[in-house]
Design a protein around this motif. Sequence first.
Motif, PDB file in Angstrom:
ATOM      1  N   ASP A 366       0.779  -1.078   0.068  1.00  0.00           N
ATOM      2  CA  ASP A 366      -0.064   0.110  -0.002  1.00  0.00           C
ATOM      3  C   ASP A 366       0.929   1.117   0.059  1.00  0.00           C
ATOM      4  O   ASP A 366       1.986   1.452   0.863  1.00  0.00           O
ATOM      5  CB  ASP A 366      -1.006   0.026   1.419  1.00  0.00           C
ATOM      6  CG  ASP A 366      -2.027  -0.983   1.100  1.00  0.00           C
ATOM      7  OD1 ASP A 366      -2.122  -1.726   0.259  1.00  0.00           O
ATOM      8  OD2 ASP A 366      -2.833  -0.977   2.056  1.00  0.00           O
ATOM      9  N   LEU A 367       0.567   2.250  -0.969  1.00  0.00           N
ATOM     10  CA  LEU A 367       1.382   3.452  -0.866  1.00  0.00           C
ATOM     11  C   LEU A 367       0.262   4.528  -0.587  1.00  0.00           C
ATOM     12  O   LEU A 367      -0.730   4.611  -1.062  1.00  0.00           O
ATOM     13  CB  LEU A 367       1.693   3.674  -2.172  1.00  0.00           C
ATOM     14  CG  LEU A 367       3.197   3.039  -2.601  1.00  0.00           C
ATOM     15  CD1 LEU A 367       2.988   1.579  -2.780  1.00  0.00           C
ATOM     16  CD2 LEU A 367       3.754   3.792  -3.979  1.00  0.00           C
ATOM     17  N   PHE A 368       0.713   5.408   0.377  1.00  0.00           N
ATOM     18  CA  PHE A 368      -0.195   6.316   0.844  1.00  0.00           C
ATOM     19  C   PHE A 368       0.453   7.858   0.492  1.00  0.00           C
ATOM     20  O   PHE A 368       1.564   8.066   0.651  1.00  0.00           O
ATOM     21  CB  PHE A 368      -0.301   6.199   2.390  1.00  0.00           C
ATOM     22  CG  PHE A 368      -0.937   5.011   2.982  1.00  0.00           C
ATOM     23  CD1 PHE A 368      -2.365   4.724   2.979  1.00  0.00           C
ATOM     24  CD2 PHE A 368      -0.172   3.820   3.129  1.00  0.00           C
ATOM     25  CE1 PHE A 368      -2.892   3.599   3.380  1.00  0.00           C
ATOM     26  CE2 PHE A 368      -0.577   2.581   3.644  1.00  0.00           C
ATOM     27  CZ  PHE A 368      -2.102   2.397   3.723  1.00  0.00           C
ATOM     28  N   LEU A 369      -0.551   8.636   0.398  1.00  0.00           N
ATOM     29  CA  LEU A 369      -0.252  10.204   0.452  1.00  0.00           C
ATOM     30  C   LEU A 369      -0.910  10.773   1.706  1.00  0.00           C
ATOM     31  O   LEU A 369      -2.377  10.473   1.560  1.00  0.00           O
ATOM     32  CB  LEU A 369      -0.700  10.770  -1.014  1.00  0.00           C
ATOM     33  CG  LEU A 369      -0.480  12.536  -0.843  1.00  0.00           C
ATOM     34  CD1 LEU A 369       0.850  12.770  -0.723  1.00  0.00           C
ATOM     35  CD2 LEU A 369      -1.380  12.951  -2.077  1.00  0.00           C
ATOM     36  N   LEU A 370      -0.410  11.228   2.566  1.00  0.00           N
ATOM     37  CA  LEU A 370      -1.050  12.034   3.818  1.00  0.00           C
ATOM     38  C   LEU A 370      -1.184  13.534   3.662  1.00  0.00           C
ATOM     39  O   LEU A 370      -0.061  13.866   3.072  1.00  0.00           O
ATOM     40  CB  LEU A 370      -0.520  11.519   4.789  1.00  0.00           C
ATOM     41  CG  LEU A 370      -0.466  10.056   5.273  1.00  0.00           C
ATOM     42  CD1 LEU A 370       0.898   9.187   4.912  1.00  0.00           C
ATOM     43  CD2 LEU A 370      -0.568   9.669   6.738  1.00  0.00           C
ATOM     44  N   ALA A 371      -2.046  14.117   4.341  1.00  0.00           N
ATOM     45  CA  ALA A 371      -1.945  15.495   4.383  1.00  0.00           C
ATOM     46  C   ALA A 371      -2.266  16.064   5.741  1.00  0.00           C
ATOM     47  O   ALA A 371      -3.034  15.296   6.550  1.00  0.00           O
ATOM     48  CB  ALA A 371      -3.207  16.245   3.580  1.00  0.00           C
ATOM     49  N   HIS A 372      -1.574  17.017   6.250  1.00  0.00           N
ATOM     50  CA  HIS A 372      -1.967  17.682   7.551  1.00  0.00           C
ATOM     51  C   HIS A 372      -3.147  18.645   7.415  1.00  0.00           C
ATOM     52  O   HIS A 372      -3.020  19.720   6.644  1.00  0.00           O
ATOM     53  CB  HIS A 372      -0.646  18.209   8.155  1.00  0.00           C
ATOM     54  CG  HIS A 372      -0.832  18.735   9.541  1.00  0.00           C
ATOM     55  ND1 HIS A 372      -1.380  19.786   9.923  1.00  0.00           N
ATOM     56  CD2 HIS A 372      -0.303  18.083  10.541  1.00  0.00           C
ATOM     57  CE1 HIS A 372      -1.396  19.765  11.150  1.00  0.00           C
ATOM     58  NE2 HIS A 372      -0.815  18.798  11.692  1.00  0.00           N
ATOM     59  N   VAL A 373      -4.262  18.252   7.987  1.00  0.00           N
ATOM     60  CA  VAL A 373      -5.372  19.273   8.001  1.00  0.00           C
ATOM     61  C   VAL A 373      -5.476  19.713   9.545  1.00  0.00           C
ATOM     62  O   VAL A 373      -4.840  19.625  10.277  1.00  0.00           O
ATOM     63  CB  VAL A 373      -6.448  18.485   7.373  1.00  0.00           C
ATOM     64  CG1 VAL A 373      -6.475  18.204   5.900  1.00  0.00           C
ATOM     65  CG2 VAL A 373      -6.700  17.206   8.107  1.00  0.00           C
ATOM     66  N   ASP A 374      -6.636  20.493   9.615  1.00  0.00           N
ATOM     67  CA  ASP A 374      -7.047  21.206  10.793  1.00  0.00           C
ATOM     68  C   ASP A 374      -6.875  20.448  12.085  1.00  0.00           C
ATOM     69  O   ASP A 374      -6.264  20.824  13.112  1.00  0.00           O
ATOM     70  CB  ASP A 374      -8.219  21.889  10.673  1.00  0.00           C
ATOM     71  CG  ASP A 374      -8.231  23.049   9.907  1.00  0.00           C
ATOM     72  OD1 ASP A 374      -7.183  23.614   9.676  1.00  0.00           O
ATOM     73  OD2 ASP A 374      -9.458  23.470   9.368  1.00  0.00           O
ATOM     74  N   ASP A 375      -7.191  18.918  11.863  1.00  0.00           N
ATOM     75  CA  ASP A 375      -7.285  18.171  13.053  1.00  0.00           C
ATOM     76  C   ASP A 375      -6.209  17.121  13.157  1.00  0.00           C
ATOM     77  O   ASP A 375      -6.305  16.243  13.614  1.00  0.00           O
ATOM     78  CB  ASP A 375      -8.695  17.411  13.407  1.00  0.00           C
ATOM     79  CG  ASP A 375      -9.048  16.773  12.055  1.00  0.00           C
ATOM     80  OD1 ASP A 375      -8.218  16.886  11.019  1.00  0.00           O
ATOM     81  OD2 ASP A 375     -10.088  15.849  11.928  1.00  0.00           O
ATOM     82  N   TRP A 377      -2.975  14.847  10.805  1.00  0.00           N
ATOM     83  CA  TRP A 377      -2.784  13.958   9.696  1.00  0.00           C
ATOM     84  C   TRP A 377      -3.782  13.037   9.284  1.00  0.00           C
ATOM     85  O   TRP A 377      -4.253  12.372  10.428  1.00  0.00           O
ATOM     86  CB  TRP A 377      -1.508  13.167   9.753  1.00  0.00           C
ATOM     87  CG  TRP A 377      -0.278  14.297   9.922  1.00  0.00           C
ATOM     88  CD1 TRP A 377       0.380  14.595  10.989  1.00  0.00           C
ATOM     89  CD2 TRP A 377       0.457  14.374   8.790  1.00  0.00           C
ATOM     90  NE1 TRP A 377       1.266  15.407  10.770  1.00  0.00           N
ATOM     91  CE2 TRP A 377       1.446  15.437   9.399  1.00  0.00           C
ATOM     92  CE3 TRP A 377       0.565  14.297   7.544  1.00  0.00           C
ATOM     93  CZ2 TRP A 377       2.523  15.983   8.518  1.00  0.00           C
ATOM     94  CZ3 TRP A 377       1.322  14.998   6.527  1.00  0.00           C
ATOM     95  CH2 TRP A 377       2.222  15.808   7.170  1.00  0.00           C
ATOM     96  N   ARG A 378      -4.198  13.052   7.993  1.00  0.00           N
ATOM     97  CA  ARG A 378      -5.125  12.027   7.375  1.00  0.00           C
ATOM     98  C   ARG A 378      -4.775  11.434   6.136  1.00  0.00           C
ATOM     99  O   ARG A 378      -3.685  12.210   5.516  1.00  0.00           O
ATOM    100  CB  ARG A 378      -6.426  12.877   7.156  1.00  0.00           C
ATOM    101  CG  ARG A 378      -7.238  13.543   8.563  1.00  0.00           C
ATOM    102  CD  ARG A 378      -7.835  12.425   9.390  1.00  0.00           C
ATOM    103  NE  ARG A 378      -8.925  11.959   8.777  1.00  0.00           N
ATOM    104  CZ  ARG A 378     -10.037  12.493   8.847  1.00  0.00           C
ATOM    105  NH1 ARG A 378     -10.360  13.616   9.302  1.00  0.00           N
ATOM    106  NH2 ARG A 378     -11.221  11.743   8.306  1.00  0.00           N
ATOM    107  N   ILE A 379      -5.041  10.388   5.745  1.00  0.00           N
ATOM    108  CA  ILE A 379      -4.774   9.668   4.546  1.00  0.00           C
ATOM    109  C   ILE A 379      -5.613  10.390   3.458  1.00  0.00           C
ATOM    110  O   ILE A 379      -6.712  10.386   3.537  1.00  0.00           O
ATOM    111  CB  ILE A 379      -4.835   8.076   4.661  1.00  0.00           C
ATOM    112  CG1 ILE A 379      -4.143   7.431   5.920  1.00  0.00           C
ATOM    113  CG2 ILE A 379      -4.607   7.709   3.203  1.00  0.00           C
ATOM    114  CD1 ILE A 379      -4.340   6.086   6.038  1.00  0.00           C
TER     115      ILE A 379
END
Length: 388
Positions: A366-375, A377-379
């Motif tokens: 599995d290859l993931f791209l994660l982003a830091h959002v207001d609450d 880190w999420r995938i």
Amino acid sequence: MARMTAPHTIAVLGLGRMGAALATRLAAQGWDVVGWTRSGRAPGPVEVTADPGAAVAKADVVILSLFDGPACREVLDDVGDALRAGTVVLNTSTIAPAEAAEFARRIGRSYVHAPVLGSVPAATAGALRILVAADQDTFDGVRPVLEALGAPHRVDDAPTAAALKLIANNSLAGAVLALRDALRQGDALGLPRDQVLDVLELGQLGGLVARKRPFLTGPPTAGTAEFTLGALAKDMDLLAAASDTPLRDAAGLAASLGVPDADIAVAATGPGVDDAVLEPLRVYIRGHATGDPAHFRDAFLPTAHIEGLRDGAFVSWDLDEYCALFPGHPAPDEPTRSRRIDVTAVHGTVATATMTLHHGADTFTDLFLLAHVDDGWRIANKAYHRHA
């Protein structure tokens, strides 16, 4: 060019860590050394001029010890009128192969491309290994200077010498990253740092550990660095651009640690990926372990897509479609299944990760791209490959 058998004047342009060591070594070996650096700092016994042209005008050999190709080009432009016919320009700087070829064309037979393998202690001891591209007459003329600094090794031409230096530094970056991984695993297992280093010093990383041990057991100390993270990152960028081939994450070490002037060994002591980045990946693992799709809704952004080949056809599920694949209870063979997070890399507000899942007869990458959002880190998205 006649062979140098008696002290001649040598100009060293660039008196940073390595340039200062080169100048000091040559002065100690009996050459008349004059140096120039933008900072005006003088390394001990070496005479320093404020004008690089004045240094060059006195010199039979001009040694460049500068940070990169643009710095070399700027200095050569500044001193071009002062270079006397027959003065050898010996460039020890680590630059791109195309830049080395450019300088060789520009200066001609008097240009020697001579990047060095080894850091400040080796320069001080005259124990550098030097990759030398020069025609035979020019090489014979500067051989005494080269041998005062270390062991010269002839190569075919300037771009080859530059490329080989970048390859050598890439191997160094790989060793630093391997050392970093070993120290992190030792920390995770609760092993004392000194004990881990003692054992590593017995193995394939032994030379690196022995040389860098002071940097591995204390806080970063930029002032005593032998070869900096910033310089290593620059070299890895040059190699990636020249080869058009991706590298490991070495090039991002300086930026990620925020200490570009620290010794490269400090990279091995840097912290692992923040648990906040790992948390959505761990929640994702809980989703597989329990079969409860609520975990996936916690791990992924609502806009996420999961993509890959299923039964030979490409699929792109949105989060609702993906969650519908899970029954709400563990798989019958869950006790035999395993999952691990393999690689993570953080780039500011985005991150990437790779995971291996052993599910019965199948293994998934599995290859993931994660982003830091207001609450936190999420995938953001996942792509997968199924190994039957």
